[in-house]
Design a protein around this motif. Sequence first.
Motif, short mmCIF file in Angstrom:
data_model
loop_
_atom_site.label_atom_id
_atom_site.label_comp_id
_atom_site.label_asym_id
_atom_site.label_seq_id
_atom_site.Cartn_x
_atom_site.Cartn_y
_atom_site.Cartn_z
N ALA A 84 5.20 102.17 21.02
CA ALA A 84 5.35 101.79 19.61
C ALA A 84 5.69 100.31 19.50
O ALA A 84 5.13 99.60 18.65
N MET A 85 6.58 99.81 20.37
CA MET A 85 6.94 98.40 20.28
C MET A 85 5.73 97.51 20.60
O MET A 85 5.49 96.51 19.94
N ARG A 86 4.97 97.92 21.60
CA ARG A 86 3.75 97.16 21.91
C ARG A 86 2.82 97.16 20.71
O ARG A 86 2.26 96.13 20.34
N LEU A 129 -3.34 98.32 24.68
CA LEU A 129 -2.06 98.40 25.38
C LEU A 129 -1.11 99.44 24.79
O LEU A 129 -0.37 100.07 25.54
N PRO A 130 -1.06 99.62 23.46
CA PRO A 130 -0.11 100.58 22.92
C PRO A 130 -0.33 101.99 23.45
O PRO A 130 0.60 102.79 23.46
N GLU A 131 -1.55 102.33 23.84
CA GLU A 131 -1.76 103.67 24.35
C GLU A 131 -2.39 103.64 25.73
O GLU A 131 -3.18 104.50 26.09
N ALA A 132 -2.01 102.59 26.49
CA ALA A 132 -2.58 102.44 27.82
C ALA A 132 -2.22 103.65 28.67
O ALA A 132 -1.08 103.80 29.10
N GLU A 133 -3.21 104.52 28.90
CA GLU A 133 -2.87 105.80 29.53
C GLU A 133 -2.46 105.65 30.98
O GLU A 133 -1.75 106.50 31.50
N SER A 134 -2.86 104.53 31.62
CA SER A 134 -2.49 104.39 33.01
C SER A 134 -1.08 103.83 33.16
O SER A 134 -0.52 103.84 34.25
N THR A 165 -16.86 98.39 28.35
CA THR A 165 -17.21 97.24 29.16
C THR A 165 -16.01 96.43 29.61
O THR A 165 -15.90 96.06 30.77
N LEU A 166 -15.10 96.11 28.68
CA LEU A 166 -14.05 95.15 28.98
C LEU A 166 -12.80 95.83 29.52
O LEU A 166 -12.43 96.91 29.06
N PRO A 167 -12.13 95.19 30.48
CA PRO A 167 -10.85 95.72 30.95
C PRO A 167 -9.74 95.40 29.96
O PRO A 167 -9.89 94.53 29.10
N ARG A 168 -8.62 96.10 30.10
CA ARG A 168 -7.50 95.93 29.17
C ARG A 168 -6.82 94.59 29.40
O ARG A 168 -6.68 94.13 30.53
N LEU A 169 -6.40 93.93 28.31
CA LEU A 169 -5.68 92.67 28.43
C LEU A 169 -4.24 92.93 28.84
O LEU A 169 -3.71 94.01 28.62
N ARG A 170 -3.63 91.89 29.44
CA ARG A 170 -2.20 91.96 29.73
C ARG A 170 -1.46 91.52 28.47
O ARG A 170 -2.03 90.88 27.61
N MET A 171 -0.16 91.86 28.38
CA MET A 171 0.58 91.57 27.16
C MET A 171 0.60 90.06 26.87
O MET A 171 0.42 89.64 25.72
N ASP A 172 0.82 89.23 27.90
CA ASP A 172 0.91 87.80 27.63
C ASP A 172 -0.45 87.24 27.24
O ASP A 172 -0.55 86.36 26.38
N GLN A 173 -1.52 87.78 27.84
CA GLN A 173 -2.86 87.34 27.44
C GLN A 173 -3.13 87.69 25.99
O GLN A 173 -3.70 86.89 25.24
#
Lengths: 197, 398, 103
Positions: B169-171, B245-250, B324-332
């Motif tokens: 939720a915070m993300r 990121l908010p629901e990044a299942e991994s 196609t695209l990979p998930r971004l990191r929080m800082d990115q």
Amino acid sequence: MSLPFLIIAFVTLFAAAAAMSLRNLVHCSLAFVVAFAGLAALYLNLDAQFVGFAQILVYVGAIAILIVFAILLTRSGDTPNEAVLAPGWFYGIAVSAAVFTLLGWAVLSSSALPKEVSSAPQTTVKNIGEALMNKYVLPLEIIGLLLTAAMIGAVIIALREPGKTKMEAGELKIDKTAPPSSILHPPSSTALTGGHS
Amino acid sequence: MFEKLDQIFVTLKHLVLGYVPEALQPLVSAVLSVTLILSVFPGIFAIVTIFERKGIGRIQNRYGPNRVGIPFTNIRLCGFGQFIPDGIKSLTKEDIVPRAADRVVHFLAPIVMLIPVLLAYAVLPFGRNMTVADFDAGLLFFFAVGGAVEISVFMAGWSSRNKYSLLGAMRAIAQMVSYEIPLILSAVTVVMIVGSLKLVDIVAAQNHYTFGIAHWYVFTPWGFVGCILFFIASLAESNRSPFDLPEAESEIIAGYFTEYSGFKFALFFLGEYLGMFAIIGLGITLFLGGWTSPVSFLTWIPSYVWFVTKMIAIVFVFIWIRATLPRLRMDQLMNLAWKLMLPLALINIVVAGIWHFMGPDWQRWLVCAAIIFGAYLVLGRGLMRHQKLGKRTYRYAE
Amino acid sequence: MSPLQGCLLVSALLFAIGFAGAVTRRHAILALVGIELMLNAANLNFIAFWRYGAHPEALTGVMFVIFSIAIAAAEAAVGLALVIAIYRHYKTSNLDEVKDLKG
């Protein structure tokens, strides 16, 4: 005094009272959201469409989120066990009741208020925009300056105190005996073990 | 003939309203419009879930669902009947509430999610003369109700009393608050050019043709940048990959709806997709001409068909990006929003002003395009300065 | 009772609720919320007088509320930053326990 007005006013006041009297801070902030959404509905009821939507955008979309973040960052999301009211709470409530009585008496007995109800004013967003850009352009610029200053000030105030690392500032103490930080809300021990013991 | 087909829903509504007493007409009119929205868009949602699973399957070189067709027959429909068993499954599953959860807030969160999303459809023009509530400040209304989604996300995450839920939720809130700014600022350019917050006026302003090509705002320098910014921000607002990121299942299971099951989970799922459709609809209205046709010789196709076609096309791009695209990191994620998109959106507002005041000359195209291109180069370089972009190398376990 | 009086009464009650909360609650955030409620009670008055007043076309009340909302946003941002700074320093956000003048 139409029925929609009464309903919205009741919901708004009830939510405001709940926001000020519930024990859990997160519940308070959610009631606060309802109160401000109710106020926006009151503005819509009074034919002030732009202000009503702006109220929702600013209060529900921004200020409520800020408050929620502040609650979680100060680790006060749990229901407190100690008293939530300040020691002299009786005087505070007495003063506010006196204020309300005085204001209510003044409103009900005043003869200066216009008695007849005028028809709904025809204001469009275009009018508001033109007024903001012509007549009220100086206040608009000052508001812009104020918001910038407030933003920079808020960032500086909330920055970590200079010269201290996280560890020295006592934020990252590794203490195995202490309970886990309540920002993550571990279920209370009774809720965890209650069923199994 | 085609004009009648174009206005068929409007005509039908007037026909029905003719049988209703005068006093009830506003109510019945509202109920009819709401019923149409409530039946059409969840229907599109059902199809799109299958479309997405099959599309991602194809992109990842597998089949995706291809068994279920019409129940009790042998007709398979390439698996497009899959949403029926999916729906039945989510309706009949047990509704689990964690013991430590805050029950009331936990119950309210999916409802608070769905209501503002449905409200947002009220101002979208789906076709010629097809808007439920044509508010004077329609665009502001859309963004205002969008703000309530963040509250519902917080309610879901906090009330579950689960660290993954709260983290998700915070993300989600941090992401939505950050990307709301470029979203609104890129929409502001259109408001500046049209001079109205009314979405119907915005579509009407784009409904002209030169040499057979429509005057969509995406075909202008500022509109092109605005459209791309709006597209990226709407990807982030609807929590779609690469901003999931908010629901990044991994990492955090399912984010804020980890502790939801059964019907409440289905409500979240529905709310998320309907929010995505709504924001795509707004993007279409602002930059891609709403219900207008791109070329003048295709204007005979009914307006709502254009709207839905454009929407499905952009949903397909969303699915394509997800696969196609990979998930971004929080800082990115934060860097992109605050260091690239926000300054670019602000410069774009200035460019829109220049465009307006330079008049209908050809020079304005050059000046505006040059400013935007320069700004993009400077900002993009500034952002990429510390990153070495070289040939990608792989390391294998030996 | 005219509609204007109804609005003014609602606003007075809202102000009283906000005031009571801001004065009696111990938590700093709730004091801020109470102040926001009082500010909004004033806003409701502006809108009510604009709507039922003599010159609604002048837009004075609406303008005042728009600026007031902007100021409330700035106030909330600075106030909550202060609450966080106080929490970081004193490890509490109860207003009663923050009484040292020197760190």
